[in-house]
Design a protein around this motif. Structure first.
Motif, PDB file in Angstrom:
ATOM      1  N   ALA A  11       0.835  -1.198   0.000  1.00 41.27           N
ATOM      2  CA  ALA A  11       0.000   0.000   0.000  1.00 41.27           C
ATOM      3  C   ALA A  11       0.871   1.249   0.000  1.00 41.27           C
ATOM      4  O   ALA A  11       0.580   2.226  -0.709  1.00 41.27           O
ATOM      5  N   ARG A  12       1.932   1.240   0.784  1.00 39.02           N
ATOM      6  CA  ARG A  12       2.829   2.398   0.815  1.00 39.02           C
ATOM      7  C   ARG A  12       3.559   2.561  -0.509  1.00 39.02           C
ATOM      8  O   ARG A  12       3.777   3.687  -0.973  1.00 39.02           O
ATOM      9  N   ALA A  13       3.952   1.464  -1.129  1.00 40.60           N
ATOM     10  CA  ALA A  13       4.627   1.544  -2.425  1.00 40.60           C
ATOM     11  C   ALA A  13       3.717   2.181  -3.470  1.00 40.60           C
ATOM     12  O   ALA A  13       4.171   2.949  -4.327  1.00 40.60           O
ATOM     13  N   ALA A  14       2.422   1.865  -3.400  1.00 35.76           N
ATOM     14  CA  ALA A  14       1.471   2.467  -4.330  1.00 35.76           C
ATOM     15  C   ALA A  14       1.244   3.933  -4.017  1.00 35.76           C
ATOM     16  O   ALA A  14       0.986   4.737  -4.917  1.00 35.76           O
ATOM     17  N   TYR A  15       1.348   4.286  -2.738  1.00 38.77           N
ATOM     18  CA  TYR A  15       1.125   5.680  -2.329  1.00 38.77           C
ATOM     19  C   TYR A  15       2.336   6.545  -2.661  1.00 38.77           C
ATOM     20  O   TYR A  15       2.225   7.583  -3.313  1.00 38.77           O
ATOM     21  N   CYS A  16       3.517   6.094  -2.188  1.00 37.96           N
ATOM     22  CA  CYS A  16       4.750   6.840  -2.417  1.00 37.96           C
ATOM     23  C   CYS A  16       5.927   5.957  -2.016  1.00 37.96           C
ATOM     24  O   CYS A  16       6.057   5.606  -0.835  1.00 37.96           O
ATOM     25  N   PRO A  17       6.797   5.558  -2.961  1.00 37.43           N
ATOM     26  CA  PRO A  17       7.944   4.717  -2.617  1.00 37.43           C
ATOM     27  C   PRO A  17       8.834   5.327  -1.529  1.00 37.43           C
ATOM     28  O   PRO A  17       9.404   4.605  -0.711  1.00 37.43           O
ATOM     29  N   ARG A  18       8.942   6.652  -1.516  1.00 36.68           N
ATOM     30  CA  ARG A  18       9.777   7.283  -0.490  1.00 36.68           C
ATOM     31  C   ARG A  18       9.175   7.088   0.905  1.00 36.68           C
ATOM     32  O   ARG A  18       9.893   6.888   1.883  1.00 36.68           O
ATOM     33  N   GLN A  19       7.846   7.128   0.992  1.00 37.05           N
ATOM     34  CA  GLN A  19       7.197   6.853   2.271  1.00 37.05           C
ATOM     35  C   GLN A  19       7.519   5.432   2.726  1.00 37.05           C
ATOM     36  O   GLN A  19       7.776   5.191   3.918  1.00 37.05           O
ATOM     37  N   LEU A  20       7.500   4.481   1.812  1.00 37.92           N
ATOM     38  CA  LEU A  20       7.841   3.105   2.150  1.00 37.92           C
ATOM     39  C   LEU A  20       9.263   3.020   2.682  1.00 37.92           C
ATOM     40  O   LEU A  20       9.535   2.299   3.654  1.00 37.92           O
ATOM     41  N   HIS A  21      10.184   3.757   2.067  1.00 40.76           N
ATOM     42  CA  HIS A  21      11.579   3.769   2.534  1.00 40.76           C
ATOM     43  C   HIS A  21      11.658   4.196   3.998  1.00 40.76           C
ATOM     44  O   HIS A  21      12.330   3.543   4.815  1.00 40.76           O
TER      45      HIS A  21
END
Length: 220
Positions: A11-21
């Motif tokens: 879900a975070r990858a779909a939202y924003c990869p930087r957020q996932l990081h």
């Protein structure tokens, strides 16, 4: 077989990869109490439907009591009302071929997963991160039960709204794209530019982006 990816990471990858990081660096990834309080509403729809204005005013709703009851009344007229209000199980860990994560509800016959979101629904449909999460859980359930799971639900209990997510070609493509990002992310992705997503991100201060508002919940 590749390591299974957490559904929340997809879900975070779909939202924003930087957020996932940033989330992967964060030791405490449990939802805050406010999110848990909103998700609890999804298990009280019949009670909330008949609650008074005073009772509803004490709950973490994102709509007026009148609007909230209207939304629940419309939901109660749908065929899914019984299965959503009488789930077969709750907080179930599902493990699929590529991912694993918690379905907030298992509902219906045949059984499908439901995702309970603390945020606001779009005008139509479901935000992409939640669609990805729903597809991931449907695919995990299908892997466990060795049968097709063609749909899932996303609930927005603070608004009394429930949306259906079908495993269409488009939605499965969004899932595969998020899975690829989550698997290959071994660097700090670039910041998003001029995105309203940054306004809602809990990592905005670490990221260093300038935001227009200070909203507290993700669209996830």
């Amino acid at each position: 077989m590749p390591n299974r990816i957490a559904v929340s990471d997809l879900a975070r990858a779909a939202y924003c990869p930087r957020q996932l990081h940033y989330a992967r660096r964060d030791e405490d990834r449990e939802p805050p109490p406010a999110v848990r309080e909103i998700r609890a509403l999804a298990f009280e729809y019949p009670t909330l439907l008949t609650a008074s204005d005073d009772e509803l005013s004490t709950r973490p709703l994102a709509a007026t009591p009148t609007t909230y009851r209207q939304n629940l009344r419309r939901l109660s007229e749908r065929d899914e009302w019984d299965v959503l209000t009488e789930p077969l199980d709750r907080e179930v860990l599902l493990t699929g071929k590529d991912c694993r994560g918690v379905a907030h509800k298992l509902v219906g016959d045949p059984v499908v997963p439901s995702v309970v979101s603390p945020g606001m629904p779009p005008e139509r449909g479901v935000w992409e991160p939640q669609r990805v999460r729903a597809v991931a859980l449907a695919k995990a359930l299908a892997w466990e039960r060795e049968r097709e799971v063609p749909t899932a639900y996303v609930e927005y209990p603070a608004h009394g709204v429930v949306r259906t997510v079908r495993l269409t070609t488009r939605n499965k493509a969004a899932y595969r794209r998020a899975l690829r990002i989550a698997r290959e992310l071994d660097f700090v992705p670039p910041r998003l530019r001029d995105s309203a997503k940054c306004d809602e991100c809990a990592y905005r201060e670490q990221c260093g982006v300038k935001t227009r508002t200070l909203r507290s919940l993700f669209r996830r």
